[in-house]
Design a protein around this motif. Structure first.
Motif, PDB file in Angstrom:
ATOM      1  N   TYR A  33       0.826  -1.204   0.000  1.00  0.00           N
ATOM      2  CA  TYR A  33       0.000   0.000   0.000  1.00  0.00           C
ATOM      3  C   TYR A  33       0.861   1.255   0.000  1.00  0.00           C
ATOM      4  CZ  TYR A  33      -3.844  -3.122   1.403  1.00  0.00           C
ATOM      5  OH  TYR A  33      -4.780  -4.121   1.473  1.00  0.00           O
ATOM      6  N   ARG A  34       1.929   1.242   0.772  1.00  0.00           N
ATOM      7  CA  ARG A  34       2.784   2.427   0.875  1.00  0.00           C
ATOM      8  C   ARG A  34       3.479   2.739  -0.456  1.00  0.00           C
ATOM      9  NH1 ARG A  34       2.977   3.759   6.245  1.00  0.00           N
ATOM     10  NH2 ARG A  34       2.586   2.085   7.750  1.00  0.00           N
ATOM     11  N   ARG A  35       3.659   1.725  -1.278  1.00  0.00           N
ATOM     12  CA  ARG A  35       4.273   1.958  -2.595  1.00  0.00           C
ATOM     13  C   ARG A  35       3.277   2.575  -3.576  1.00  0.00           C
ATOM     14  NH1 ARG A  35       6.968  -2.960  -1.115  1.00  0.00           N
ATOM     15  NH2 ARG A  35       5.385  -4.257  -2.124  1.00  0.00           N
ATOM     16  N   GLN A  36       2.002   2.590  -3.205  1.00  0.00           N
ATOM     17  CA  GLN A  36       0.975   3.191  -4.056  1.00  0.00           C
ATOM     18  C   GLN A  36       0.501   4.532  -3.496  1.00  0.00           C
ATOM     19  OE1 GLN A  36      -2.142   0.277  -5.372  1.00  0.00           O
ATOM     20  NE2 GLN A  36      -1.083  -1.105  -3.963  1.00  0.00           N
ATOM     21  N   THR A  37       1.332   5.182  -2.727  1.00  0.00           N
ATOM     22  CA  THR A  37       0.947   6.403  -2.028  1.00  0.00           C
ATOM     23  C   THR A  37       0.363   7.457  -2.967  1.00  0.00           C
ATOM     24  OG1 THR A  37       1.717   8.159  -0.561  1.00  0.00           O
ATOM     25  CG2 THR A  37       3.278   7.344  -2.212  1.00  0.00           C
ATOM     26  N   ARG A  38      -0.639   8.167  -2.464  1.00  0.00           N
ATOM     27  CA  ARG A  38      -1.297   9.221  -3.242  1.00  0.00           C
ATOM     28  C   ARG A  38      -1.377  10.533  -2.455  1.00  0.00           C
ATOM     29  NH1 ARG A  38      -3.067   7.741  -8.517  1.00  0.00           N
ATOM     30  NH2 ARG A  38      -4.725   9.277  -8.250  1.00  0.00           N
ATOM     31  N   VAL A  39      -0.920  10.528  -1.204  1.00  0.00           N
ATOM     32  CA  VAL A  39      -1.196  11.649  -0.327  1.00  0.00           C
ATOM     33  C   VAL A  39      -0.539  12.949  -0.781  1.00  0.00           C
ATOM     34  CG1 VAL A  39       0.707  11.145   1.281  1.00  0.00           C
ATOM     35  CG2 VAL A  39      -1.324  12.382   2.086  1.00  0.00           C
ATOM     36  N   VAL A  40       0.660  12.889  -1.330  1.00  0.00           N
ATOM     37  CA  VAL A  40       1.340  14.124  -1.731  1.00  0.00           C
ATOM     38  C   VAL A  40       0.609  14.797  -2.881  1.00  0.00           C
ATOM     39  CG1 VAL A  40       3.455  15.107  -2.673  1.00  0.00           C
ATOM     40  CG2 VAL A  40       3.590  13.362  -0.888  1.00  0.00           C
ATOM     41  N   ALA A  41       0.330  14.044  -3.940  1.00  0.00           N
ATOM     42  CA  ALA A  41      -0.353  14.621  -5.096  1.00  0.00           C
ATOM     43  C   ALA A  41      -1.740  15.124  -4.723  1.00  0.00           C
ATOM     44  CB  ALA A  41      -0.443  13.587  -6.219  1.00  0.00           C
ATOM     45  N   ALA A  42      -2.473  14.342  -3.910  1.00  0.00           N
ATOM     46  CA  ALA A  42      -3.825  14.742  -3.530  1.00  0.00           C
ATOM     47  C   ALA A  42      -3.813  15.992  -2.655  1.00  0.00           C
ATOM     48  CB  ALA A  42      -4.522  13.592  -2.809  1.00  0.00           C
ATOM     49  N   THR A  43      -2.858  16.070  -1.723  1.00  0.00           N
ATOM     50  CA  THR A  43      -2.775  17.242  -0.857  1.00  0.00           C
ATOM     51  C   THR A  43      -2.371  18.478  -1.643  1.00  0.00           C
ATOM     52  OG1 THR A  43      -2.192  15.846   1.033  1.00  0.00           O
ATOM     53  CG2 THR A  43      -1.718  18.191   1.232  1.00  0.00           C
ATOM     54  N   ARG A  44      -1.456  18.315  -2.576  1.00  0.00           N
ATOM     55  CA  ARG A  44      -1.056  19.467  -3.396  1.00  0.00           C
ATOM     56  C   ARG A  44      -2.213  19.947  -4.273  1.00  0.00           C
ATOM     57  NH1 ARG A  44       4.127  21.061  -3.220  1.00  0.00           N
ATOM     58  NH2 ARG A  44       5.676  19.676  -2.256  1.00  0.00           N
ATOM     59  N   SER A  45      -3.059  19.049  -4.730  1.00  0.00           N
ATOM     60  CA  SER A  45      -4.236  19.453  -5.500  1.00  0.00           C
ATOM     61  C   SER A  45      -5.190  20.269  -4.631  1.00  0.00           C
ATOM     62  CB  SER A  45      -4.958  18.228  -6.059  1.00  0.00           C
ATOM     63  OG  SER A  45      -4.178  17.587  -7.036  1.00  0.00           O
ATOM     64  N   LEU A  46      -5.337  19.832  -3.378  1.00  0.00           N
ATOM     65  CA  LEU A  46      -6.188  20.576  -2.459  1.00  0.00           C
ATOM     66  C   LEU A  46      -5.593  21.946  -2.148  1.00  0.00           C
ATOM     67  CD1 LEU A  46      -8.610  20.760  -0.602  1.00  0.00           C
ATOM     68  CD2 LEU A  46      -7.346  19.459   1.117  1.00  0.00           C
ATOM     69  N   LEU A  47      -4.274  22.006  -2.006  1.00  0.00           N
ATOM     70  CA  LEU A  47      -3.623  23.298  -1.780  1.00  0.00           C
ATOM     71  C   LEU A  47      -3.867  24.244  -2.955  1.00  0.00           C
ATOM     72  CD1 LEU A  47      -0.186  22.183  -0.266  1.00  0.00           C
ATOM     73  CD2 LEU A  47      -2.022  23.394   0.925  1.00  0.00           C
ATOM     74  N   GLU A  48      -3.836  23.696  -4.149  1.00  0.00           N
ATOM     75  CA  GLU A  48      -4.091  24.513  -5.339  1.00  0.00           C
ATOM     76  C   GLU A  48      -5.527  25.040  -5.334  1.00  0.00           C
ATOM     77  OE1 GLU A  48      -3.916  24.140 -10.235  1.00  0.00           O
ATOM     78  OE2 GLU A  48      -3.124  22.524  -8.963  1.00  0.00           O
ATOM     79  N   LEU A  49      -6.481  24.189  -4.941  1.00  0.00           N
ATOM     80  CA  LEU A  49      -7.875  24.625  -4.872  1.00  0.00           C
ATOM     81  C   LEU A  49      -8.024  25.755  -3.860  1.00  0.00           C
ATOM     82  CD1 LEU A  49     -10.990  22.298  -4.681  1.00  0.00           C
ATOM     83  CD2 LEU A  49     -10.771  24.251  -3.156  1.00  0.00           C
ATOM     84  N   LEU A  50      -7.418  25.616  -2.689  1.00  0.00           N
ATOM     85  CA  LEU A  50      -7.512  26.647  -1.656  1.00  0.00           C
ATOM     86  C   LEU A  50      -6.837  27.934  -2.104  1.00  0.00           C
ATOM     87  CD1 LEU A  50      -6.780  24.445   1.483  1.00  0.00           C
ATOM     88  CD2 LEU A  50      -8.978  25.408   0.810  1.00  0.00           C
ATOM     89  N   ARG A  51      -5.725  27.791  -2.794  1.00  0.00           N
ATOM     90  CA  ARG A  51      -5.014  28.970  -3.298  1.00  0.00           C
ATOM     91  C   ARG A  51      -5.902  29.744  -4.273  1.00  0.00           C
ATOM     92  NH1 ARG A  51      -0.895  26.444  -5.781  1.00  0.00           N
ATOM     93  NH2 ARG A  51      -0.190  25.709  -3.741  1.00  0.00           N
ATOM     94  N   GLY A  52      -6.603  29.009  -5.107  1.00  0.00           N
ATOM     95  CA  GLY A  52      -7.481  29.640  -6.090  1.00  0.00           C
ATOM     96  C   GLY A  52      -8.660  30.358  -5.449  1.00  0.00           C
ATOM     97  N   GLN A  53      -9.087  29.890  -4.273  1.00  0.00           N
ATOM     98  CA  GLN A  53     -10.209  30.507  -3.576  1.00  0.00           C
ATOM     99  C   GLN A  53      -9.769  31.548  -2.548  1.00  0.00           C
ATOM    100  OE1 GLN A  53     -13.559  29.834  -4.261  1.00  0.00           O
ATOM    101  NE2 GLN A  53     -12.613  28.811  -6.008  1.00  0.00           N
ATOM    102  N   GLY A  54      -8.449  31.661  -2.346  1.00  0.00           N
ATOM    103  CA  GLY A  54      -7.945  32.602  -1.351  1.00  0.00           C
ATOM    104  C   GLY A  54      -8.308  32.200   0.067  1.00  0.00           C
TER     105      GLY A  54
END
Length: 287
Positions: A33-54
């Motif tokens: 499971y750890r070799r299939q990690t998705r947390v970094v990409a998913a969190t960065r996508s959320l950061l981008e969404l928040l950045r866009g909304q201020g």
């Protein structure tokens, strides 16, 4: 109705539990499971969404995630968000001894401090697993270690206390008070409904969530939303869980990002730490 300030002055809070797709309480974590990690990409996508909304949020971060991906916590702080603790291993607090709980807190805080210079002031237990009766010692330890608030008690029948406060309030310890921020719920004939996050946020009509958040605002009370990065990542793997557990942990996710974006556009959100000074104004009562 509470009268703690004009509705337009009320700020809500978006919180994020930074964990990977396989961090499901009670499920075994296999090495693959750890070799299939998705947390970094998913969190960065959320950061981008928040950045866009201020918008700025509170990120409750797992210590083992921060340790495995040392660039992630600094990226969160660089965008102006608050870092808080989600413990180290995603084990339920009710399954830990007081010594183990303290160790998880100290280990996570040390990693976050080393990576970002920030000491976490808030905590959220995996699956809302603090309990005033079963784990009263947990609040004592949090206060002793310098935590100013917790967000682990939910007023829901299945995983919390359905009669518990639905508004931010103070919990007393032998060393003073600690603030508690419950998640947003909607009242119904069936009891409180979990519209503020998880399966409820993904499944209930958007209008129900909007009405619940607006009712809190009219009462002068902040509503606390919570999301997991995996909920905005429809392509991530899923554990082989029972149908019900699979639904609760992962799906449906369609539209999660869009409804979050709408809420961010319609309301003002700030990190929990910035709402602390108002907590004594919210009595331990229902809306």
């Amino acid at each position: 109705m509470l009268n703690s300030g004009p509705p337009e002055s009320v700020c809500h809070s978006l919180t994020v539990d930074v964990e990977d797709w396989y961090h499901v309480c009670g499920a075994e974590i296999l090495p693959d499971y750890r070799r299939q990690t998705r947390v970094v990409a998913a969190t960065r996508s959320l950061l981008e969404l928040l950045r866009g909304q201020g918008s700025r949020a509170t990120f409750f971060m797992l210590g083992e995630v921060a340790d495995a991906f040392p660039d992630l916590a600094p990226a969160i702080v660089a965008d102006g968000h608050e870092l808080a603790s989600h413990g180290w291993s995603h084990r339920l607090v009710t399954g830990l001894t007081p010594a183990e709980f303290r160790s998880e807190l100290e280990r996570t805080a040390a990693v976050l401090k080393q990576q970002t210079g920030c000491t976490p002031l808030g905590f959220r237990a995996p699956r809302w697993s603090l309990d005033r009766r079963k784990t009263p010692w947990a609040f004592e330890i949090l206060k002793e270690l310098g935590y100013r608030y917790d967000s682990s008690l939910t007023p829901l029948a299945a995983i919390g206390d359905p009669n518990g406060p639905r508004v931010p309030h103070l919990i007393m310890t032998s060393q003073g008070s600690i603030c508690e921020f419950p998640p947003l719920v909607a009242q119904s004939l069936l009891g409180n409904l979990p519209v503020g996050g998880g399966w409820g946020f993904r499944s209930f009509p958007y209008g129900m969530i909007e009405r619940a958040l607006t009712s809190y605002q009219l009462a002068g009370v902040p509503g606390v939303l919570f999301v997991h990065p995996r909920e905005l990542d429809p392509d991530s793997p899923r554990l082989p869980l029972s149908l019900i557990k699979r639904f609760l942990a992962y799906g449906p996710r369609t539209g999660s990002g869009e409804r979050l974006k709408k809420l961010l556009a319609n309301h003002t959100f700030k990190p929990l730490v910035e709402l602390l000074d108002r907590v004594p104004l919210y009595p331990d009562t229902s809306l």
